[in-house]
Design a protein around this motif. Sequence first.
Motif, PDB file in Angstrom:
ATOM      1  N   GLN A 101       7.323  10.056  19.244  1.00 22.86           N
ATOM      2  CA  GLN A 101       6.260  10.591  18.391  1.00 22.86           C
ATOM      3  C   GLN A 101       6.834  11.730  17.558  1.00 22.86           C
ATOM      4  O   GLN A 101       7.396  12.680  18.094  1.00 22.86           O
ATOM      5  N   GLY A 102       6.676  11.623  16.240  1.00 27.00           N
ATOM      6  CA  GLY A 102       7.143  12.679  15.351  1.00 27.00           C
ATOM      7  C   GLY A 102       6.034  13.123  14.426  1.00 27.00           C
ATOM      8  O   GLY A 102       5.123  12.374  14.102  1.00 27.00           O
ATOM      9  N   ASP A 103       6.095  14.367  14.028  1.00 23.78           N
ATOM     10  CA  ASP A 103       5.149  14.938  13.081  1.00 23.78           C
ATOM     11  C   ASP A 103       5.530  14.472  11.676  1.00 23.78           C
ATOM     12  O   ASP A 103       6.651  14.038  11.438  1.00 23.78           O
ATOM     13  N   ALA A 104       4.604  14.583  10.739  1.00 24.69           N
ATOM     14  CA  ALA A 104       4.892  14.178   9.354  1.00 24.69           C
ATOM     15  C   ALA A 104       5.985  15.057   8.745  1.00 24.69           C
ATOM     16  O   ALA A 104       6.698  14.626   7.837  1.00 24.69           O
ATOM     17  N   LYS A 105       6.137  16.263   9.248  1.00 25.50           N
ATOM     18  CA  LYS A 105       7.138  17.185   8.698  1.00 25.50           C
ATOM     19  C   LYS A 105       8.427  17.200   9.517  1.00 25.50           C
ATOM     20  O   LYS A 105       9.310  17.990   9.256  1.00 25.50           O
ATOM     21  N   THR A 106       8.525  16.330  10.499  1.00 21.72           N
ATOM     22  CA  THR A 106       9.716  16.272  11.349  1.00 21.72           C
ATOM     23  C   THR A 106      10.900  15.739  10.554  1.00 21.72           C
ATOM     24  O   THR A 106      10.759  14.826   9.740  1.00 21.72           O
ATOM     25  N   ARG A 107      12.067  16.340  10.833  1.00 20.48           N
ATOM     26  CA  ARG A 107      13.287  15.859  10.174  1.00 20.48           C
ATOM     27  C   ARG A 107      13.577  14.431  10.634  1.00 20.48           C
ATOM     28  O   ARG A 107      13.495  14.129  11.826  1.00 20.48           O
ATOM     29  N   TYR A 108      13.908  13.586   9.704  1.00 20.74           N
ATOM     30  CA  TYR A 108      14.203  12.188  10.008  1.00 20.74           C
ATOM     31  C   TYR A 108      15.413  12.072  10.921  1.00 20.74           C
ATOM     32  O   TYR A 108      15.465  11.217  11.805  1.00 20.74           O
ATOM     33  N   ALA A 109      16.385  12.965  10.764  1.00 20.54           N
ATOM     34  CA  ALA A 109      17.603  12.913  11.575  1.00 20.54           C
ATOM     35  C   ALA A 109      17.291  13.132  13.050  1.00 20.54           C
ATOM     36  O   ALA A 109      17.939  12.537  13.917  1.00 20.54           O
ATOM     37  N   ALA A 110      16.305  13.978  13.366  1.00 17.90           N
ATOM     38  CA  ALA A 110      15.952  14.225  14.767  1.00 17.90           C
ATOM     39  C   ALA A 110      15.358  12.975  15.406  1.00 17.90           C
ATOM     40  O   ALA A 110      15.641  12.670  16.570  1.00 17.90           O
ATOM     41  N   VAL A 111      14.547  12.251  14.654  1.00 21.45           N
ATOM     42  CA  VAL A 111      13.974  11.001  15.176  1.00 21.45           C
ATOM     43  C   VAL A 111      15.080   9.982  15.408  1.00 21.45           C
ATOM     44  O   VAL A 111      15.098   9.289  16.431  1.00 21.45           O
ATOM     45  N   ILE A 112      16.019   9.905  14.494  1.00 22.62           N
ATOM     46  CA  ILE A 112      17.129   8.955  14.627  1.00 22.62           C
ATOM     47  C   ILE A 112      17.996   9.308  15.840  1.00 22.62           C
ATOM     48  O   ILE A 112      18.512   8.413  16.523  1.00 22.62           O
ATOM     49  N   GLU A 113      18.150  10.603  16.150  1.00 22.19           N
ATOM     50  CA  GLU A 113      18.907  10.989  17.347  1.00 22.19           C
ATOM     51  C   GLU A 113      18.260  10.409  18.599  1.00 22.19           C
ATOM     52  O   GLU A 113      18.959   9.899  19.488  1.00 22.19           O
TER      53      GLU A 113
END
Length: 133
Positions: free
Chosen positions: A100-112
């Motif tokens: 689960q990610g916020d709309a303002k979350t960095r895309y790189a963190a989700v990919i990690e």
Amino acid sequence: MQVQNETKPYDTINVTPMLDLAYVLLVVFIIMTTASVQGLQMNLPKPSSKPATEKHEIVVVSITPEGAFLFNGEGVSLEQLEARLSAAKARDKDMQTMIQGDAKTRYAAVIEVVDLCNRLEVSMGLVTTKIGV
């Protein structure tokens, strides 16, 4: 007999040929549009009438806009997240991880997190709405 050759400017334009062309193009467009849109044949899966009897652990990994990781609501580092996911997989090999990610979350963190789940061979899904809503 003498022919007069006067050059008189045209004061009207004959639009009949232009209208004929417009009508022909309109008819061709209508025929081509209705001929090409006939629908799609899809074989959708049928829902099972049996209730699911298997219960598997579900883990929620949240990523804040600042890039911090939360494992079931508790703040962890990436190394701690890897250890907890490994421990959860050891308890239940068919566990599910919801990212689960916020709309303002960095895309790189989700990919990690996605890369970590792939490396640990953990089943995962991306949450698009709030959990529990």
